[in-house]
Design a protein around this motif. Structure first.
Motif, PDB file in Angstrom:
ATOM      1  N   MET A  78      92.958  56.509  48.788  1.00  0.00           N
ATOM      2  CA  MET A  78      91.763  57.227  49.211  1.00  0.00           C
ATOM      3  C   MET A  78      91.499  57.044  50.707  1.00  0.00           C
ATOM      4  O   MET A  78      90.970  57.942  51.361  1.00  0.00           O
ATOM      5  CB  MET A  78      90.539  56.735  48.422  1.00  0.00           C
ATOM      6  CG  MET A  78      90.522  57.096  46.941  1.00  0.00           C
ATOM      7  SD  MET A  78      90.384  58.865  46.619  1.00  0.00           S
ATOM      8  CE  MET A  78      92.112  59.246  46.301  1.00  0.00           C
ATOM      9  N   TYR A  79      91.871  55.871  51.227  1.00  0.00           N
ATOM     10  CA  TYR A  79      91.670  55.624  52.656  1.00  0.00           C
ATOM     11  C   TYR A  79      92.562  56.499  53.530  1.00  0.00           C
ATOM     12  O   TYR A  79      92.358  56.581  54.740  1.00  0.00           O
ATOM     13  CB  TYR A  79      91.926  54.156  52.983  1.00  0.00           C
ATOM     14  CG  TYR A  79      90.779  53.248  52.627  1.00  0.00           C
ATOM     15  CD1 TYR A  79      89.687  53.118  53.471  1.00  0.00           C
ATOM     16  CD2 TYR A  79      90.777  52.527  51.441  1.00  0.00           C
ATOM     17  CE1 TYR A  79      88.627  52.286  53.149  1.00  0.00           C
ATOM     18  CE2 TYR A  79      89.726  51.694  51.105  1.00  0.00           C
ATOM     19  CZ  TYR A  79      88.654  51.583  51.964  1.00  0.00           C
ATOM     20  OH  TYR A  79      87.593  50.766  51.635  1.00  0.00           O
ATOM     21  N   LYS A  80      93.563  57.163  52.930  1.00  0.00           N
ATOM     22  CA  LYS A  80      94.462  58.025  53.689  1.00  0.00           C
ATOM     23  C   LYS A  80      93.958  59.459  53.782  1.00  0.00           C
ATOM     24  O   LYS A  80      94.616  60.306  54.394  1.00  0.00           O
ATOM     25  CB  LYS A  80      95.851  58.013  53.047  1.00  0.00           C
ATOM     26  CG  LYS A  80      96.503  56.636  53.023  1.00  0.00           C
ATOM     27  CD  LYS A  80      97.851  56.675  52.322  1.00  0.00           C
ATOM     28  CE  LYS A  80      98.475  55.282  52.237  1.00  0.00           C
ATOM     29  NZ  LYS A  80      99.771  55.305  51.517  1.00  0.00           N
ATOM     30  N   LEU A  81      92.803  59.744  53.164  1.00  0.00           N
ATOM     31  CA  LEU A  81      92.274  61.102  53.229  1.00  0.00           C
ATOM     32  C   LEU A  81      92.003  61.493  54.675  1.00  0.00           C
ATOM     33  O   LEU A  81      91.536  60.690  55.484  1.00  0.00           O
ATOM     34  CB  LEU A  81      90.978  61.199  52.413  1.00  0.00           C
ATOM     35  CG  LEU A  81      91.104  61.126  50.888  1.00  0.00           C
ATOM     36  CD1 LEU A  81      89.715  61.154  50.263  1.00  0.00           C
ATOM     37  CD2 LEU A  81      91.937  62.277  50.360  1.00  0.00           C
ATOM     38  N   ALA A  82      92.292  62.746  54.999  1.00  0.00           N
ATOM     39  CA  ALA A  82      92.047  63.244  56.347  1.00  0.00           C
ATOM     40  C   ALA A  82      90.546  63.445  56.555  1.00  0.00           C
ATOM     41  O   ALA A  82      89.881  64.128  55.775  1.00  0.00           O
ATOM     42  CB  ALA A  82      92.791  64.560  56.564  1.00  0.00           C
ATOM     43  N   MET A  83      90.035  62.828  57.585  1.00  0.00           N
ATOM     44  CA  MET A  83      88.622  62.926  57.938  1.00  0.00           C
ATOM     45  C   MET A  83      88.466  63.748  59.216  1.00  0.00           C
ATOM     46  O   MET A  83      89.402  63.856  60.013  1.00  0.00           O
ATOM     47  CB  MET A  83      88.038  61.527  58.153  1.00  0.00           C
ATOM     48  CG  MET A  83      87.907  60.684  56.893  1.00  0.00           C
ATOM     49  SD  MET A  83      86.596  61.272  55.798  1.00  0.00           S
ATOM     50  CE  MET A  83      87.595  61.945  54.453  1.00  0.00           C
TER      51      MET A  83
END
Length: 705
Positions: free
Chosen positions: A385-390
């Motif tokens: 989840m921390y790899k989601l593009a923000m």
């Protein structure tokens, strides 16, 4: 002289001539057909797409379309393949690209991504990667690689030049290496070893040029010095892990010094009682530091606290670095003096109107139906989840799993021990601005402290004032602070919705100041001593007299008029809160109603006003349930976040203890020769914010080990 004709030889030559002619005709026909063959499909393959997300298929499609237009329908012979390869190769995140066509009219593009081994945050505030080939690599706006971060006194950067790799056995070459090259040499060694790449998360270069390593597991810093004899130093550290920390405890030492040959010099942790937790609440109106430890009944004994006016924070965001640092120092110094504890590590809260939240579902396909679902499976989903593009400038702060789905079976709260192939998780993701978090870390570090953890303030407050029964039944936490009003909605025991409203107690003070034409300090005192959220509960004839300025006549202010000013602003804030409740979709499921905390909860008649506007049961949240006897002042709602940070710190400490126990078990397993690989457990949460921690050098109290 007659010569006989060798008809057999002539026949062979004729046959081969016919074959060659036929082949030439066939090749010419094929080439002619190939030249006229149309491109009917574009196939793009991005290697390493499971490990990195710098480049996606859509990026390659955009590059192709921008330079060549729509390729489908063009003849393959008209497409300049070498030029296309060159253009794709120019992408800073691509290591190599190969473009080729097939006889069925398909154009294939195979792309290999660059693989960073370290991220540099240098002294000039530049941020970039160095890849596994020793070449500089820019930051990506949509993806952050989870590699060790190197920061501190790193000054130089030779742009577009490869970093030279020097072997340990080459004599007198280190003097020619820049600091960035030395950092790369250490980072490359870490990258090539599975254990160290999982254990080391930061490389800090101090003012002397010595390198310090910050591990994921263990409350210590590893001082390795220069880049010489790297292999021997890491071998020595591994042995010390097994024989030293495994017996003495993973939190006994603050610094592990590997600079000296054939020995390990350690500095004891200043805070020898590892069960002591320090919470640091950097608020808009006050900065509060609380030192606490758990007693035998599980309650928190407050050893000491310090409070100071916050002069550099606006609406939860640091706006003046220098003033904030001074306020932190004063608060920590007061808490340290009262508790007789030398404070080094703190748990800090983050808030502000930049905080956002979203819902996302992650999944993991497991290889075996026979193996039970374990914690590493859950950790893998959270890490993903921390790899989601923000959006640019934003980063994920927390990933909180709400419920799990195992092979389409929904509503599972804890899947550990179950069997299944497809594991999914509905997660609540909280994001914030990178700059806001960096400024908090900067202030804490420059105050001489180490940020042990960063928590969203409403989550911390919820630990202090909400019960498990309320979270299970459904409850709204409303934390009315000085600069913002934080909202956290719980249902079925998990967080469902978070929001931040950019209005707090300071806005009410400004309204009183303008409405009564008095100075701000008088307005604040009026609000605290005589403020009411319901004008109808006050009498018309109640009057308070305010001293005039410099010999002027005193000013008389009606308590009811004061309440009218406060009620108008409180109604606006509560309307925003009620909108967030309805927007969450849980309005009809919140059996426990609303719990109000924070400094704004001290207003008289605020419970009645909230119940009147929302129609929901309301109470004031006091952080006294988890506190032992004494420290009555800290049982006020205004200290809910500060107490909550201490509670969150103890919860985080328990997680670290469990992780360390697992690591010790693995080390023991390795020691007995039953395993060839040792991988420490990954730590969830933290993301970019853990990477920008800075460790400052201390005066050593050396103990030879």
């Amino acid at each position: 002289m007659n010569t006989a004709i060798n008809w057999k030889k002539v026949g062979k030559i004729s046959s081969w001539s016919l074959i060659l002619v036929a082949f030439a005709i066939s090749v010419g026909f094929t080439e002619s057909k190939q030249a006229n063959l149309l491109c009917n499909d574009l196939r793009i393959a991005v290697n390493d797409s499971t490990g990195f997300a710098f480049v996606e298929t859509s990026d390659i499609q955009n590059i192709v379309h921008d330079k060549f237009g729509e390729l489908k329908g063009q003849t393959l012979s008209s497409i300049n393949i070498s030029l296309l390869e060159k253009i794709i190769d120019n992408n800073p995140f691509i290591s190599a690209a190969e473009v080729f066509s097939t006889i069925d009219g398909k154009l294939n593009i195979e792309v290999k991504q660059r693989r960073p081994v370290v991220r540099i945050l240098n002294f000039n505030h530049e941020s970039f990667y160095i890849d596994d080939q020793g070449v500089f690599m820019p930051m990506s706006e949509k993806y952050t690689a989870r590699v060790p971060v190197a920061n501190g006194y790193i000054f130089d950067r030779e742009v577009e030049k490869s970093v030279r790799i020097v072997n340990d056995d080459v004599a007198d070459t280190s003097v020619h290496l820049s600091r960035i090259e030395k950092v790369y040499k250490v980072a490359d060694y870490i990258h090539r070893h599975e254990f160290w790449s999982a254990q080391i998360e930061q490389i800090y270069v101090n003012a002397n040029g010595d390198m310090e390593l910050v591990p994921r597991v263990g409350d210590h810093t590893i001082l390795i010095g220069d880049d010489q004899q790297i292999h021997e130093k890491f071998e020595k550290l591994f042995l010390f892990y097994m024989e030293g920390l495994n017996k003495a405890g993973w939190n006994k030492y603050k610094v592990i010094n590997l600079k000296y040959k054939d020995q390990v010099v350690c500095t004891k942790n200043k805070m020898e009682n590892i069960d002591i937790i320090v919470g640091l609440d950097i608020g808009t109106t006050k900065i509060c530091t609380i030192v606490g430890k758990k007693n035998e009944f599980g309650k928190i004994d407050i050893l000491g606290y310090g409070k100071c006016e916050s002069l550099g924070v606006t609406r939860g965001v640091v706006t003046n670095i220098v003033n904030t640092i001074e306020s932190i120092k004063m608060s920590v110094q007061e808490a340290s003096g009262r508790s007789n504890v030398e404070i080094a590590n703190v748990y800090v809260g983050i808030a502000g109107q930049h905080i956002k939240s979203l819902q996302h579902r992650g999944q993991k396909m497991r290889n075996s139906l026979e193996d039970e679902i374990s914690q590493p499976d859950i950790d893998a989903i959270v890490e993903d989840m921390y790899k989601l593009a923000m959006p640019p400038g934003e980063e994920i702060i927390h990933v909180i799993p709400q419920e799990y789905i195992v092979d389409s079976e929904q509503g599972i709260k804890n899947p550990i021990g179950m069997s299944g192939i497809r594991l999914e998780a509905n997660c609540h993701i909280i994001t914030g601005q990178v700059t806001a978090a960096k400024n908090i870390y900067k202030c804490v570090n420059r105050a001489g402290l180490h940020t042990e953890g960063l928590f969203l303030e409403p989550l911390a407050s919820s630990e202090a004032v909400l019960t498990d029964e309320e979270k299970e039944a459904g409850v709204v936490l409303v934390d009315i602070g000085g600069g913002t009003t934080d909202i956290a909605i719980f249902q079925d025991g998990v967080i469902r919705h978070t929001a931040v409203i950019p209005f707090g107690g300071n806005v009410i003070t400004e309204d009183i100041k303008e409405g009564c034409t008095i100075i701000r300090s008088q307005a604040e005192l009026l609000k605290i001593r005589f403020g009411s959220a319901l004008a109808s509960e006050n009498q018309e004839n109640e009057i308070v007299s305010i001293p005039g300025l410099r010999g002027r006549e005193p000013k008389e202010i009606s308590i009811r008029n004061l309440a009218n000013i406060i009620q108008a602003r409180m109604e606006e804030i509560i309307e925003h809160v009620y909108y967030e409740i309805k927007n969450s979709g849980f309005e009809k499921k919140l059996v426990a109603g609303i719990v109000i905390t924070g400094g704004g909860a001290q207003l008289r008649h605020i419970v009645q006003l909230v119940e009147f506007i929302t129609g929901m049961d309301t109470r004031i949240g006091y952080p006294n349930e988890h506190l032992a006897k004494g420290a009555d002042e800290l049982k006020s709602p205004m200290y809910a976040t500060s107490v909550g940070l201490v509670i969150k710190g103890f919860l985080e400490m328990e997680k670290k203890k469990l992780a360390q126990k697992k690591l010790r078990d693995k080390v023991e397993f390795e020691k007995k020769g039953k395993s060839d690989k040792l991988v420490p457990p990954s730590r969830t949460g933290g993301g970019f914010f853990d990477a920008i921690k800075k460790i400052f050098e201390e005066e050593p109290d050396n103990e030879l080990k």
